[in-house]
Design an enzyme around this catalytic site. Structure first.
Site, PDB file in Angstrom:
ATOM      1  N   HIS A   1     -11.930   6.668  18.639  1.00 53.80           N
ATOM      2  CA  HIS A   1     -10.646   5.979  18.476  1.00 53.80           C
ATOM      3  C   HIS A   1     -10.763   4.462  18.568  1.00 53.80           C
ATOM      4  O   HIS A   1      -9.800   3.759  18.279  1.00 53.80           O
ATOM      5  CB  HIS A   1      -9.636   6.469  19.524  1.00 53.80           C
TER       6      HIS A   1
ATOM      7  N   HIS B   1      -8.999  -0.939  17.977  1.00 56.17           N
ATOM      8  CA  HIS B   1      -8.483   0.260  18.637  1.00 56.17           C
ATOM      9  C   HIS B   1      -7.535   0.960  17.662  1.00 56.17           C
ATOM     10  O   HIS B   1      -6.495   0.408  17.312  1.00 56.17           O
ATOM     11  CB  HIS B   1      -7.739  -0.154  19.911  1.00 56.17           C
TER      12      HIS B   1
END
Length: 160
Positions: free
Chosen positions: A66, A81
């Site tokens: 992620h 992110h």
């Protein structure tokens, strides 16, 4: 005798995703919106391909896929992110194309995310791009509506 001040070299940072520019203050997560991770910006993605915003090295690739950390030759660190609270998906909906230690160029594909899957799971796809050591850098953002992955120049950064 003449002395010229050496001009500091600026690092150009490009958008890692196609989409809409979002100011960090608008990110639906206080860790990012309050600048706890450093200064930055975010992208509300239109598509799931994530490319490198700079020339550099992959210094961290989270096992959950992620988030990815990059470092330039000038020691600028960048954290991309993908989405909010996406760590909870344990890598589901993500595919990586690089590994830690890989050299990358602007526009090179890093990973792919299924944006629809994130939304189905109740996760915001808004993706922060932060400079964890921003206190050491002068960052000038170029806010723009529409961002093109690897093409839209979003920030100029130079050592303070």
């Amino acid at each position: 005798m003449f002395f010229w001040k050496k001009k500091k070299k600026s690092i150009e940072v490009y958008s890692p995703m196609n989409g809409r520019f979002v100011s960090l203050e608008e990110v639906p997560d206080q860790v990012f919106s309050q600048g706890m991770m450093g200064e930055g910006f975010a992208v509300d993605p239109a598509g799931g391909e994530v490319v490198s915003p700079v020339d550099g090295i992959v210094i961290h690739l989270f096992p959950t896929k992620h988030a990815i950390g990059l470092k330039t030759a000038d020691d600028l660190e960048i954290l991309v992110h993908i989405g909010i609270d996406t760590v909870e998906l344990n890598g589901e909906g993500f595919e990586t194309f690089v590994s830690e230690g890989d050299s990358v160029k602007v526009g090179q594909k890093l990973l792919k995310v299924d944006v629809d899957f994130l939304k189905e799971k109740g996760k915001s796809p808004v993706s922060p791009v932060v400079f964890p050591q921003s206190a050491e850098w002068k960052i000038e953002f170029k806010e723009q509506e529409d961002l093109k992955a690897g093409e839209t120049h979003v920030a100029s950064v130079e050592k303070k």
